[in-house]
Design an enzyme around this catalytic site. Structure first.
Site, mmCIF file in Angstrom:
data_model
loop_
_atom_site.group_PDB
_atom_site.id
_atom_site.type_symbol
_atom_site.label_atom_id
_atom_site.label_comp_id
_atom_site.label_asym_id
_atom_site.label_seq_id
_atom_site.Cartn_x
_atom_site.Cartn_y
_atom_site.Cartn_z
ATOM 1 N N GLU A 42 83.389 -71.616 -1.401
ATOM 2 C CA GLU A 42 82.810 -72.116 -2.657
ATOM 3 C C GLU A 42 81.546 -71.334 -2.996
ATOM 4 O OE1 GLU A 42 84.753 -73.707 -4.924
ATOM 5 O OE2 GLU A 42 85.136 -75.090 -3.274
ATOM 6 N N THR A 44 81.422 -68.332 -3.577
ATOM 7 C CA THR A 44 81.512 -66.994 -2.990
ATOM 8 C C THR A 44 82.122 -66.003 -3.979
ATOM 9 O OG1 THR A 44 83.578 -67.759 -2.029
ATOM 10 C CG2 THR A 44 81.676 -67.662 -0.552
ATOM 11 N N ASP A 45 82.880 -66.513 -4.949
ATOM 12 C CA ASP A 45 83.640 -65.609 -5.840
ATOM 13 C C ASP A 45 82.717 -64.658 -6.613
ATOM 14 O OD1 ASP A 45 82.669 -67.762 -7.334
ATOM 15 O OD2 ASP A 45 84.469 -67.965 -8.568
ATOM 16 N N SER A 84 102.828 -80.865 -26.926
ATOM 17 C CA SER A 84 102.558 -81.313 -25.566
ATOM 18 C C SER A 84 102.430 -82.820 -25.587
ATOM 19 C CB SER A 84 101.250 -80.710 -25.038
ATOM 20 O OG SER A 84 100.913 -81.312 -23.800
ATOM 21 N N GLY A 143 90.552 -81.809 -15.993
ATOM 22 C CA GLY A 143 89.135 -81.975 -15.675
ATOM 23 C C GLY A 143 88.847 -82.482 -14.276
ATOM 24 N N ALA A 144 89.839 -82.489 -13.387
ATOM 25 C CA ALA A 144 89.615 -82.968 -12.021
ATOM 26 C C ALA A 144 89.267 -81.818 -11.084
ATOM 27 C CB ALA A 144 90.853 -83.702 -11.508
ATOM 28 N N SER A 148 93.732 -77.364 -14.572
ATOM 29 C CA SER A 148 94.847 -77.641 -15.480
ATOM 30 C C SER A 148 94.918 -76.594 -16.582
ATOM 31 C CB SER A 148 94.703 -79.034 -16.091
ATOM 32 O OG SER A 148 93.610 -79.086 -16.989
ATOM 33 N N GLU A 181 90.846 -66.666 -20.980
ATOM 34 C CA GLU A 181 89.908 -67.789 -20.795
ATOM 35 C C GLU A 181 88.469 -67.344 -21.085
ATOM 36 O OE1 GLU A 181 91.237 -70.780 -18.544
ATOM 37 O OE2 GLU A 181 89.363 -71.872 -18.489
ATOM 38 N N ASP A 193 91.625 -69.033 -9.793
ATOM 39 C CA ASP A 193 92.552 -70.094 -10.157
ATOM 40 C C ASP A 193 93.921 -69.551 -10.556
ATOM 41 O OD1 ASP A 193 90.277 -71.509 -9.773
ATOM 42 O OD2 ASP A 193 89.911 -71.944 -11.884
#
Ligand code: ADP
Ligand code: MG
Length: 399
Positions: A42, A44-45, A84, A143-144, A148, A181, A193
């Site tokens: 975490e 680290t990216d 959707s 949003g978790a 998504s 994005e 991701d």
């Protein structure tokens, strides 16, 4: 056929039927793209370091039909139609459309921005995209912290890659969805991701070098060992995360500069940090330690050992809480309660200041861990967290 594969196929069948009802004919196919959990690695990216995410058994499905000019005379050429069952403002079906011609960042709002961003990125890379119809269905909670949004983008890009015969590599599609994005949606996200969603393998995690983008599959046979990862979504919005996130990035850059390195990736794990101010020293210590833990976790898993995994996760949490200071009361409570109830390890996952924590649990202990976490949240008067287990699943592709 595994239960997970069967579940996806039956979702795809239902989606195909709904597509025909909405658009009047069957889709050309259905594509699946999973969400992801970052097991360890975490913050680290952006330090050019290492991460170890895995694709999960929750996914976005996209049913798609190309609509080249003239295929459907009732719809104007160049119009992409989207639907959707995701309906943030109520129930039912959310329908959107956008025109492929003249797409500019911001020209499409709401969730249509994610598919539009993918079209924008493909066109910018020199791949013309014809109009298409799309119906989405996702089991990745929004949003978790399970990404998504990337599940949607990856489902769209793998569908278009197949239908248009583009023969893009996974790394190309990862960069294109990052471009979508970053440049179209306007979210400053990295490469992890999408890479996990594209390159995941069932029962495996992805050891990813964020500098070279080299990716190595490492075994994570949780189910075989009677284990699972419990996601504990605190439902705390990352409200202060923007300022906190950029401050952490600035600290890391400052630390690297003082230590004479281009990035913290190039600072040896045993470097002398005494020349740094106390706060920068804590931030740097986290990143150096976290990169070491990711490497150690990957090496242990490569060697087929699972017994130290839990300790490594818990050590990651302590470092994020005490040195990087990106945890919050709810995340700490979820981790503590899970550990007390028998979890083998637990940590916050994602950027922090809210979002989700994960716990490595024995499947046999699931009920007891869930009960303990819910009781702990209730006892402190915190909002009820959402709890569910995930397993490492296959990466994106045609269903
Ligand atoms: P996350 O951490 O889950 O990626 P984001 O805010 O980055 O959170 O992305 C969530 C957004 O992705 C939603 O607000 C919506 O615009 C889009 N999205 C996610 N799932 C769906 C879906 N099933 N249908 C339509 N849009 C979706
Ligand atoms: Mg997202």
């Amino acid at each position: 056929m595994s239960a997970a594969v069967q579940a996806v196929q039956s979702r795809a069948q239902i989606l195909t039927g709904q597509f025909a009802e909405i658009y009047g004919s069957e889709p050309d196919g259905v594509w699946r793209a999973p969400g992801r959990v970052n097991l360890i690695g975490e913050h680290t990216d952006y330090n050019n370091g290492f991460v170890l995410p895995f694709a999960i058994d929750r996914s976005a499905l996209a049913a798609v039909r190309l609509r080249p000019p003239g295929r459907d005379p009732e719809v104007p050429d160049g119009v992409v139609r989207l639907a959707s069952r995701y309906a943030p403002k109520g129930h039912g079906l959310s329908r959107e459309e956008f025109s492929i011609h003249g797409l500019t960042p911001g020209s499409t709002e709401g969730w249509a921005a994610y598919p539009a961003g993918v079209v924008y990125a493909l066109e910018a890379a020199g791949f013309p995209v014809p109009a298409f119809d799309l119906l989405l269905d996702s089991t990745v909670p929004v949003g978790a912290g399970l990404s998504s949004s990337h599940a949607v983008e990856v489902a769209v890009i793998v569908a278009l890659n197949d239908l248009l015969g583009l023969e893009l590599e996974h790394a190309d599609m990862a960069r294109l969805t990052q471009y979508a994005e970053n440049r179209y949606v306007g979210a400053p996200t990295g490469i992890m991701d999408q890479s996990a969603s594209l390159m995941g393998r069932e029962g495996s995690a992805l050891f990813l070098d964020c500098r070279s983008l080299a990716a190595e599959t490492v075994p994570l046979p949780l189910a075989e060992h009677g284990l699972a990862v419990l996601v504990m979504d605190t439902r705390v919005a990352h409200s202060h995360s923007d300022g906190g996130y950029s401050a952490r990035r600035a600290s890391c850059e400052h630390g690297a500069a003082v230590l004479g390195a281009d990035s913290l990736r190039d600072v040896p794990a045993d470097a002398d940090l005494s020349g740094l101010d106390a706060e920068t020293r804590r931030r740097v210590r986290h990143v150096l330690g976290e990169n070491r833990r990711v490497g150690q976790t990957a090496a242990e898993l490569q060697a087929g050992r699972m017994d130290t995994l839990g300790q490594l996760l818990t050590a990651s949490h302590a470092s994020l809480r005490d040195d990087f200071e990106v945890s919050c009361a709810e995340l700490d409570l979820a981790v503590e309660a899970a550990l007390t109830a028998g979890a083998l390890g637990a940590r916050m996952t994602g950027g922090g200041f809210g979002g989700s924590a994960i716990a490595l649990i024995r499947c046999a202990d699931e009920e007891q861990v869930r009960t303990a976490v819910l009781a702990a949240f209730q006892g402190r008067g915190f909002r009820e967290p959402v709890l569910f287990t995930v397993l490492p699943a296959a990466g994106a592709g045609r269903v």
